[in-house]
Design a protein around this motif. Structure first.
Motif, PDB file in Angstrom:
ATOM      1  N   HIS A 123      -6.296  53.287   7.086  1.00 23.01           N
ATOM      2  CA  HIS A 123      -5.048  53.981   6.744  1.00 23.01           C
ATOM      3  C   HIS A 123      -4.025  53.808   7.863  1.00 23.01           C
ATOM      4  CE1 HIS A 123      -6.437  56.076   3.101  1.00 23.01           C
ATOM      5  NE2 HIS A 123      -7.602  56.126   3.710  1.00 23.01           N
ATOM      6  N   GLU A 124      -2.956  53.095   7.554  1.00 24.72           N
ATOM      7  CA  GLU A 124      -1.925  52.846   8.564  1.00 24.72           C
ATOM      8  C   GLU A 124      -1.241  54.130   9.025  1.00 24.72           C
ATOM      9  OE1 GLU A 124       0.796  49.896   7.187  1.00 24.72           O
ATOM     10  OE2 GLU A 124      -0.619  48.241   7.428  1.00 24.72           O
ATOM     11  N   ALA A 125      -1.202  55.144   8.161  1.00 24.37           N
ATOM     12  CA  ALA A 125      -0.586  56.411   8.577  1.00 24.37           C
ATOM     13  C   ALA A 125      -1.289  56.965   9.808  1.00 24.37           C
ATOM     14  CB  ALA A 125      -0.643  57.430   7.436  1.00 24.37           C
ATOM     15  N   LEU A 126      -2.625  56.869   9.843  1.00 25.01           N
ATOM     16  CA  LEU A 126      -3.381  57.406  10.967  1.00 25.01           C
ATOM     17  C   LEU A 126      -3.156  56.599  12.241  1.00 25.01           C
ATOM     18  CD1 LEU A 126      -6.783  58.235   9.220  1.00 25.01           C
ATOM     19  CD2 LEU A 126      -4.855  59.760   9.673  1.00 25.01           C
ATOM     20  N   ARG A 127      -2.742  55.335  12.089  1.00 26.82           N
ATOM     21  CA  ARG A 127      -2.508  54.472  13.249  1.00 26.82           C
ATOM     22  C   ARG A 127      -1.029  54.426  13.649  1.00 26.82           C
ATOM     23  NH1 ARG A 127      -3.287  49.407  12.160  1.00 26.82           N
ATOM     24  NH2 ARG A 127      -3.930  49.376   9.963  1.00 26.82           N
ATOM     25  N   SER A 128      -0.225  55.278  13.022  1.00 26.34           N
ATOM     26  CA  SER A 128       1.216  55.266  13.293  1.00 26.34           C
ATOM     27  C   SER A 128       1.532  56.028  14.577  1.00 26.34           C
ATOM     28  CB  SER A 128       1.983  55.906  12.130  1.00 26.34           C
ATOM     29  OG  SER A 128       1.823  55.161  10.941  1.00 26.34           O
ATOM     30  N   VAL A 129       2.471  55.473  15.342  1.00 20.42           N
ATOM     31  CA  VAL A 129       3.088  56.186  16.464  1.00 20.42           C
ATOM     32  C   VAL A 129       4.600  56.069  16.285  1.00 20.42           C
ATOM     33  CG1 VAL A 129       1.167  55.877  18.062  1.00 20.42           C
ATOM     34  CG2 VAL A 129       2.947  54.142  17.952  1.00 20.42           C
ATOM     35  N   PHE A 130       5.341  56.938  16.969  1.00 20.53           N
ATOM     36  CA  PHE A 130       6.769  57.062  16.686  1.00 20.53           C
ATOM     37  C   PHE A 130       7.555  56.809  17.962  1.00 20.53           C
ATOM     38  CE2 PHE A 130       4.235  59.299  13.697  1.00 20.53           C
ATOM     39  CZ  PHE A 130       4.801  58.962  12.475  1.00 20.53           C
ATOM     40  N   VAL A 131       8.219  55.678  17.968  1.00 24.93           N
ATOM     41  CA  VAL A 131       8.892  55.180  19.164  1.00 24.93           C
ATOM     42  C   VAL A 131      10.386  55.466  19.057  1.00 24.93           C
ATOM     43  CG1 VAL A 131       9.292  53.154  20.605  1.00 24.93           C
ATOM     44  CG2 VAL A 131       7.153  53.359  19.316  1.00 24.93           C
ATOM     45  N   ASP A 132      10.955  56.033  20.102  1.00 29.15           N
ATOM     46  CA  ASP A 132      12.380  56.341  20.122  1.00 29.15           C
ATOM     47  C   ASP A 132      13.152  55.070  20.488  1.00 29.15           C
ATOM     48  OD1 ASP A 132      14.755  57.612  20.073  1.00 29.15           O
ATOM     49  OD2 ASP A 132      14.465  58.783  21.905  1.00 29.15           O
ATOM     50  N   SER A 133      14.010  54.611  19.569  1.00 27.50           N
ATOM     51  CA  SER A 133      14.828  53.422  19.827  1.00 27.50           C
ATOM     52  C   SER A 133      16.273  53.860  20.023  1.00 27.50           C
ATOM     53  CB  SER A 133      14.714  52.426  18.670  1.00 27.50           C
ATOM     54  OG  SER A 133      15.182  53.004  17.467  1.00 27.50           O
ATOM     55  N   GLU A 134      17.164  52.910  20.152  1.00 30.81           N
ATOM     56  CA  GLU A 134      18.561  53.232  20.450  1.00 30.81           C
ATOM     57  C   GLU A 134      19.216  54.046  19.340  1.00 30.81           C
ATOM     58  OE1 GLU A 134      20.729  49.736  21.348  1.00 30.81           O
ATOM     59  OE2 GLU A 134      19.541  49.217  23.110  1.00 30.81           O
ATOM     60  N   ASP A 135      19.011  53.639  18.106  1.00 32.33           N
ATOM     61  CA  ASP A 135      19.689  54.304  16.994  1.00 32.33           C
ATOM     62  C   ASP A 135      18.883  55.478  16.442  1.00 32.33           C
ATOM     63  OD1 ASP A 135      21.745  52.443  17.182  1.00 32.33           O
ATOM     64  OD2 ASP A 135      20.658  51.012  15.921  1.00 32.33           O
ATOM     65  N   GLU A 136      17.619  55.248  16.124  1.00 39.90           N
ATOM     66  CA  GLU A 136      16.772  56.269  15.523  1.00 39.90           C
ATOM     67  C   GLU A 136      15.315  55.898  15.766  1.00 39.90           C
ATOM     68  OE1 GLU A 136      17.559  56.317  11.369  1.00 39.90           O
ATOM     69  OE2 GLU A 136      17.262  54.172  11.109  1.00 39.90           O
ATOM     70  N   PRO A 137      14.389  56.856  15.612  1.00 41.82           N
ATOM     71  CA  PRO A 137      12.988  56.541  15.868  1.00 41.82           C
ATOM     72  C   PRO A 137      12.452  55.521  14.858  1.00 41.82           C
ATOM     73  CG  PRO A 137      13.201  58.696  14.839  1.00 41.82           C
ATOM     74  CD  PRO A 137      14.579  58.256  15.195  1.00 41.82           C
ATOM     75  N   ARG A 138      11.480  54.760  15.292  1.00 39.20           N
ATOM     76  CA  ARG A 138      10.826  53.776  14.436  1.00 39.20           C
ATOM     77  C   ARG A 138       9.323  53.969  14.505  1.00 39.20           C
ATOM     78  NH1 ARG A 138      14.227  51.482  10.749  1.00 39.20           N
ATOM     79  NH2 ARG A 138      16.217  50.952  11.727  1.00 39.20           N
ATOM     80  N   VAL A 139       8.639  53.464  13.482  1.00 36.33           N
ATOM     81  CA  VAL A 139       7.184  53.542  13.430  1.00 36.33           C
ATOM     82  C   VAL A 139       6.591  52.263  13.993  1.00 36.33           C
ATOM     83  CG1 VAL A 139       5.179  53.673  11.902  1.00 36.33           C
ATOM     84  CG2 VAL A 139       7.197  55.072  11.426  1.00 36.33           C
ATOM     85  N   ALA A 140       5.605  52.417  14.848  1.00 38.47           N
ATOM     86  CA  ALA A 140       4.797  51.292  15.316  1.00 38.47           C
ATOM     87  C   ALA A 140       3.350  51.582  14.938  1.00 38.47           C
ATOM     88  CB  ALA A 140       4.937  51.100  16.820  1.00 38.47           C
ATOM     89  N   LEU A 141       2.566  50.520  14.711  1.00 34.50           N
ATOM     90  CA  LEU A 141       1.185  50.676  14.278  1.00 34.50           C
ATOM     91  C   LEU A 141       0.227  50.261  15.390  1.00 34.50           C
ATOM     92  CD1 LEU A 141       1.441  49.219  10.650  1.00 34.50           C
ATOM     93  CD2 LEU A 141       1.537  51.620  11.348  1.00 34.50           C
ATOM     94  N   LEU A 142      -0.729  51.130  15.686  1.00 25.48           N
ATOM     95  CA  LEU A 142      -1.780  50.769  16.629  1.00 25.48           C
ATOM     96  C   LEU A 142      -2.695  49.736  15.984  1.00 25.48           C
ATOM     97  CD1 LEU A 142      -2.723  54.321  17.972  1.00 25.48           C
ATOM     98  CD2 LEU A 142      -1.256  52.619  19.064  1.00 25.48           C
ATOM     99  N   PRO A 143      -3.323  48.852  16.749  1.00 27.60           N
ATOM    100  CA  PRO A 143      -4.212  47.837  16.171  1.00 27.60           C
ATOM    101  C   PRO A 143      -5.369  48.482  15.409  1.00 27.60           C
ATOM    102  CG  PRO A 143      -3.706  47.330  18.461  1.00 27.60           C
ATOM    103  CD  PRO A 143      -3.175  48.701  18.208  1.00 27.60           C
ATOM    104  N   PRO A 144      -5.836  47.841  14.331  1.00 31.46           N
ATOM    105  CA  PRO A 144      -6.929  48.420  13.533  1.00 31.46           C
ATOM    106  C   PRO A 144      -8.217  48.619  14.325  1.00 31.46           C
ATOM    107  CG  PRO A 144      -5.860  46.618  12.351  1.00 31.46           C
ATOM    108  CD  PRO A 144      -5.306  46.601  13.734  1.00 31.46           C
ATOM    109  N   ASP A 145      -8.427  47.783  15.362  1.00 27.40           N
ATOM    110  CA  ASP A 145      -9.682  47.893  16.111  1.00 27.40           C
ATOM    111  C   ASP A 145      -9.588  48.881  17.277  1.00 27.40           C
ATOM    112  OD1 ASP A 145      -7.965  46.515  17.718  1.00 27.40           O
ATOM    113  OD2 ASP A 145      -9.258  44.773  18.038  1.00 27.40           O
TER     114      ASP A 145
END
Length: 571
Positions: A153-175
């Motif tokens: 589940h990619e939701a569980l691997r999501s982290v939220f990175v603050d960028s210049e305009d608005e936050p974005r989602v980044a995904l941690l590796p599956p392993d």
């Protein structure tokens, strides 16, 4: 109860309807004279039914159509009428988006991310799970199951990175693997006290949204045959429905890995980031304007706060410390409420909502009030098997003006609930921005009381060689002043009455529970009586208020005049 004899569905529309009903309701066969709600349908299933019908026939149907025509053959006729005057349209499907581009947050995630910036150390949006496992636990298979769930589940691997305009989602590796801290208390002194300390430590440890992971576990060994497992998720990646998916999939994975088998779960076609991207595209243009206009008009002029009498003054900043008292509506009263609901075309949820609104109105002296109701927001079939933050909150504005009867209040509540559910796609955070209620740190905007109705089936762990039961002391935090959480199981409505301990004592909430039960019994007994005249007080409380508190007789020297007594008091 009298039941219509089974008659097979006729024609393409009735046959399609019967198939969808059978799947949603979990029944073997559905006849053309069967009633959706009498077969076990409720509000959540109604939303899912309407969504599937819209996809199947190519036009959007309203919930009110289903409530007006709950019998299968009547609903089929209604669908034919809608089709005859509408141009079939393809509702946009949720499609996979590229992982090479920055991933967007859903509207709900964006609000929680913003709240986390205000209180980075807050734990009010943790989703805890505490399990006591008795039996032989294969720790290797258990960890492997958790890691696979995390990778799946990619939701569980999501982290939220603050960028210049608005936050974005980044995904941690599956392993990356799901982090689990192990504790061995088998040989230690006073293991239960240490266990309580570890549970408290786990519950109050904040998450780092930018680095993650936003799910973590602790496995505490009490003996060779007893473990406690703590799993904590941040609400930004999960919700109540997701917990059911997690329980089901974790059980399936553990059974397979324990037996030396491979991956038992089919691959997921879509993931939560796909839904988030679709939501932002779909909820735009005319659809966005229609929903926004409904909430703008419906909540215009709504009271900013429900003026409930409290045991203590409201603190300047809202405290989320909470506790609960249990509430049980016995089988006889539950049957009566079902009968009342059938007679007035409401669901059990709507009937209980009407009753609680009446109690809150009596306590506050307000006939215009707003109650927050969580909505699973899982109408689309593509997202039913995903873990993620889908749940939305609906602000239901109840009108008790003009001394309505029980019947009239039920009708008002039914209209309010249906209209809100038909406009439930607009995220609550956007509703708040549209309505612009007065903001204050001492209470939540739009509403301060919530009613959660648990419609989804309660999932149970099925782990070979292990018995599983809840561990821990339950809820010690609330998001609102009052939170009523109910659901029906085995013919009984039961749940909890959560309350903010900064405002209320347990005895006060127990009295309010008594008021609600008294009002429900009176509603079942006579639907024609004015709601405002229903007696809520028990005989003991009534006697205390009217007699004991008014016993002012006292002995005094009867051989003296009043002015002499006055002078004695002065001296």
């Amino acid at each position: 109860y009298a039941r219509a004899a089974y008659a097979a569905p006729k024609g393409e529309i009735e046959t399609m309807l019967a198939q969808i009903w059978a799947e949603l309701l979990g029944v073997e066969r559905v006849g053309r004279h069967d009633n959706f709600f009498e077969l076990g349908g409720h509000s959540l299933l109604a939303v899912r039914l309407v969504s599937r019908l819209s996809r199947a026939v190519g036009v959007e149907l309203s919930l009110s159509t289903l409530f007006a025509r709950p019998v299968l053959c009547d609903l089929a006729t209604g669908i034919v009428e809608v089709l005859s005057r509408a141009d079939p349209q393809d509702l946009p499907a949720i499609a996979a988006v590229s992982r090479d581009e920055p991933l967007v947050l859903s509207f709900a995630q964006q609000r929680l991310w913003f709240l986390a910036q205000l209180d980075a150390a807050g734990t009010n949006y943790h989703v805890p799970l505490a399990l006591r496992l008795r039996g032989t636990l294969d720790r290797s298979a258990w960890q492997r199951s958790l890691d696979r769930l995390f990778a799946r589940h990619e939701a569980l691997r999501s982290v939220f990175v603050d960028s210049e305009d608005e936050p974005r989602v980044a995904l941690l590796p599956p392993d990356t693997g799901l982090p689990v801290i192990e504790h061995d208390l088998k040989a230690g002194p006073d293991a239960e006290a240490t266990l309580l300390e570890l549970c408290h430590e786990e519950a109050h440890a904040p998450f780092d949204l930018a680095h993650g992971p936003l799910i973590r576990g602790r496995l505490i060994r009490l003996s060779d045959q007893e473990h406690v497992f703590l799993l904590t998720q941040h609400h930004i990646v999960s919700d109540g429905w997701s917990m059911g998916v997690l329980v089901r999939e974790l059980s399936s994975l553990y059974r397979a890995f324990l037996a030396g088998q491979g991956e038992p779960l089919p691959p997921l076609v879509l993931q939560y980031p796909d839904y988030a991207a679709w939501q932002r595209q779909w909820l735009s243009g005319e659809r966005l304007q229609t929903q926004a206009q409904y909430w703008r008009e419906n909540l215009a002029g709504a009271p900013a706060r429900l003026a409930l009498p409290t045991d203590r003054p409201r603190p300047e900043q809202q405290s989320f410390a909470g506790a609960t008292v249990p509430i049980v509506i016995d089988a006889d009263l539950t049957r009566g409420l079902k009968r009342l609901s059938r007679q007035h075309g409401t669901t059990l949820f709507m009937t209980v909502l009407a009753a609680w609104a009446a109690v809150l109105s009596r306590l506050s002296g307000q006939d215009d009030l707003v109650i927050g109701v969580p909505s699973a927001n899982r109408g689309r079939r593509e997202i039913e098997e995903l873990i993620g933050f889908f749940v939305n909150t609906l602000a239901l504005r109840l009108d008790l003006s003009g001394e309505p009867s029980v019947s009239e209040l039920l009708e008002r509540t039914r209209r309010t609930a249906l209209a809100a559910q038909e406009h439930q796609d607009l995220p609550f955070e956007q509703v708040v921005e549209i309505v612009k209620p007065p903001r204050s740190l001492d209470h939540t905007p739009l509403f301060q009381v919530g009613l959660a109705w648990q419609n989804a089936a309660v999932e149970a762990f099925d782990l070979p060689g292990l018995s599983v039961e809840p561990a821990g002391n339950g809820l010690d935090q609330v998001k609102f002043d009052l939170e009523l959480s109910l659901g029906e199981r085995d013919g009984i409505i039961a749940g909890t009455f959560g309350y903010a301990t900064a405002l209320f004592d347990a005895a006060t909430i127990e009295r309010q529970r008594g008021y609600l039960l008294a009002l429900l019994r009176a509603m079942v007994a006579d639907a024609g009586q004015p709601v405002g005249r229903i007696e809520l007080l028990s005989s003991d409380e009534r006697s205390y208020l009217l007699e004991e508190l008014n016993r002012t007789a006292a002995d005094y020297p009867s051989d003296k005049c009043i002015h002499e007594l006055f002078e004695a008091q002065v001296r």
